[in-house]
Motif scaffolding. Structure first.
Motif, PDB file in Angstrom:
ATOM      1  N   UNK A   1      49.620  43.380  28.771  1.00 26.33           N
ATOM      2  CA  UNK A   1      49.032  42.205  28.133  1.00 26.33           C
ATOM      3  C   UNK A   1      49.940  41.001  28.347  1.00 26.33           C
ATOM      4  N   UNK A   2      49.361  39.931  28.871  1.00 20.29           N
ATOM      5  CA  UNK A   2      50.068  38.669  29.080  1.00 20.29           C
ATOM      6  C   UNK A   2      49.444  37.628  28.163  1.00 20.29           C
ATOM      7  N   UNK A   3      50.246  37.056  27.303  1.00 17.59           N
ATOM      8  CA  UNK A   3      49.764  36.052  26.364  1.00 17.59           C
ATOM      9  C   UNK A   3      49.593  34.688  27.009  1.00 17.59           C
TER      10      UNK A   3
ATOM     11  N   UNK B   1      45.225  48.263  33.662  1.00 13.73           N
ATOM     12  CA  UNK B   1      44.505  47.094  33.158  1.00 13.73           C
ATOM     13  C   UNK B   1      45.517  45.993  32.899  1.00 13.73           C
ATOM     14  N   UNK B   2      45.135  44.790  33.228  1.00 11.76           N
ATOM     15  CA  UNK B   2      45.933  43.629  32.840  1.00 11.76           C
ATOM     16  C   UNK B   2      44.995  42.713  32.073  1.00 11.76           C
ATOM     17  N   UNK B   3      45.345  42.491  30.819  1.00  8.02           N
ATOM     18  CA  UNK B   3      44.596  41.546  30.001  1.00  8.02           C
ATOM     19  C   UNK B   3      45.455  40.295  29.931  1.00  8.02           C
ATOM     20  N   UNK B   4      44.919  39.193  30.422  1.00  6.18           N
ATOM     21  CA  UNK B   4      45.696  37.960  30.517  1.00  6.18           C
ATOM     22  C   UNK B   4      44.947  36.793  29.893  1.00  6.18           C
TER      23      UNK B   4
ATOM     24  N   UNK C   1      45.840  38.402  44.692  1.00  3.95           N
ATOM     25  CA  UNK C   1      44.915  39.181  45.523  1.00  3.95           C
ATOM     26  C   UNK C   1      45.663  40.056  46.517  1.00  3.95           C
ATOM     27  N   UNK C   2      46.767  39.559  47.061  1.00  2.00           N
ATOM     28  CA  UNK C   2      47.568  40.364  47.987  1.00  2.00           C
ATOM     29  C   UNK C   2      48.127  41.602  47.295  1.00  2.00           C
ATOM     30  N   UNK C   3      48.679  41.431  46.101  1.00  2.00           N
ATOM     31  CA  UNK C   3      49.225  42.592  45.392  1.00  2.00           C
ATOM     32  C   UNK C   3      48.130  43.527  44.896  1.00  2.00           C
ATOM     33  N   UNK C   4      46.987  42.983  44.537  1.00  2.00           N
ATOM     34  CA  UNK C   4      45.861  43.848  44.153  1.00  2.00           C
ATOM     35  C   UNK C   4      45.427  44.706  45.339  1.00  2.00           C
ATOM     36  N   UNK C   5      45.397  44.116  46.514  1.00  2.00           N
ATOM     37  CA  UNK C   5      45.029  44.863  47.725  1.00  2.00           C
ATOM     38  C   UNK C   5      46.044  45.977  47.980  1.00  2.00           C
ATOM     39  N   UNK C   6      47.321  45.654  47.889  1.00  2.00           N
ATOM     40  CA  UNK C   6      48.373  46.653  48.120  1.00  2.00           C
ATOM     41  C   UNK C   6      48.327  47.760  47.071  1.00  2.00           C
ATOM     42  N   UNK C   7      48.074  47.382  45.824  1.00  2.00           N
ATOM     43  CA  UNK C   7      48.046  48.361  44.735  1.00  2.00           C
ATOM     44  C   UNK C   7      46.875  49.327  44.835  1.00  2.00           C
ATOM     45  N   UNK C   8      45.833  48.931  45.543  1.00  2.00           N
ATOM     46  CA  UNK C   8      44.629  49.773  45.616  1.00  2.00           C
ATOM     47  C   UNK C   8      44.921  51.151  46.214  1.00  2.00           C
ATOM     48  N   UNK C   9      46.020  51.294  46.933  1.00  3.98           N
ATOM     49  CA  UNK C   9      46.404  52.603  47.478  1.00  3.98           C
ATOM     50  C   UNK C   9      46.967  53.524  46.399  1.00  3.98           C
ATOM     51  N   UNK C  10      47.425  52.937  45.295  1.00  2.51           N
ATOM     52  CA  UNK C  10      48.102  53.704  44.253  1.00  2.51           C
ATOM     53  C   UNK C  10      47.353  53.793  42.936  1.00  2.51           C
ATOM     54  N   UNK C  11      46.574  52.775  42.634  1.00  2.00           N
ATOM     55  CA  UNK C  11      45.958  52.712  41.308  1.00  2.00           C
ATOM     56  C   UNK C  11      44.693  51.872  41.355  1.00  2.00           C
ATOM     57  N   UNK C  12      43.851  52.099  40.372  1.00  6.23           N
ATOM     58  CA  UNK C  12      42.673  51.241  40.172  1.00  6.23           C
ATOM     59  C   UNK C  12      43.109  50.169  39.183  1.00  6.23           C
ATOM     60  N   UNK C  13      43.063  48.912  39.617  1.00  5.82           N
ATOM     61  CA  UNK C  13      43.552  47.813  38.786  1.00  5.82           C
ATOM     62  C   UNK C  13      42.390  46.935  38.354  1.00  5.82           C
TER      63      UNK C  13
END
Length: 160
Positions: A107-109, A5-8, A22-34
């Protein structure tokens, strides 16, 4: 599969940031649910007093805390946090999973950072150095580093 989870605080406005994330979310989908949760930024005057800043941090903090999933391993991103190499971040994420956490929340403030309360909820405070990044850009950098961490862990050629 690990859940990230990223809370921003704040919304992505620029197309290049949306495209990069979106590019990194697509790549990450192979490893984790984001999952990314955006919290609205609280406004204040152009030259805010310390009290105004504290009020913003408190209000944003309350909104952030309400979105943190129960039982999640919380990692606030803050300048005073621990500075780790990409390999060390990968090892930390592996260790978190080995310790029974199936869910990590970064968490990103906003413009003024994070409240002390939110920082105190972190099991690890993480910093990407002493530089100041716009919080929208920080989201893309964080996604890239999470992807790099999984790539290192899986032995992919992405990390050189």
């Amino acid at each position: 599969m690990m859940k990230i989870n990223i809370i921003a605080v704040g919304r992505l406005k620029e197309k290049y940031l949306k495209d990069g994330c979106n590019e990194y979310l697509k790549r990450l989908s192979a490893y984790a649910k984001v999952n990314i949760t955006e919290i609205g930024e609280y406004k204040c005057s152009d030259n805010p007093s310390e009290n105004e800043i504290e009020t913003v941090l408190q209000k944003e903090g309350e909104a952030i805390e309400a979105k943190i999933p129960k039982g999640s391993y919380v990692i606030p991103m803050c300048i005073e946090g621990e500075e780790l190499s990409s390999k060390e971040i990968s090892a930390k994420l592996d260790g978190i999973a080995l310790n029974g956490f199936g869910e990590i929340t970064f968490i990103i403030g906003g413009s003024f950072g994070l409240s002390d309360r939110i920082k105190s909820l972190g099991k690890l405070r993480l910093s990407f150095g002493k530089i100041t990044l716009p919080h929208q850009l920080m989201r893309m950098v964080l996604l890239e580093q999470i992807y790099r961490a999984f790539s290192i862990s899986k032995g992919s050629k992405y990390h050189k």
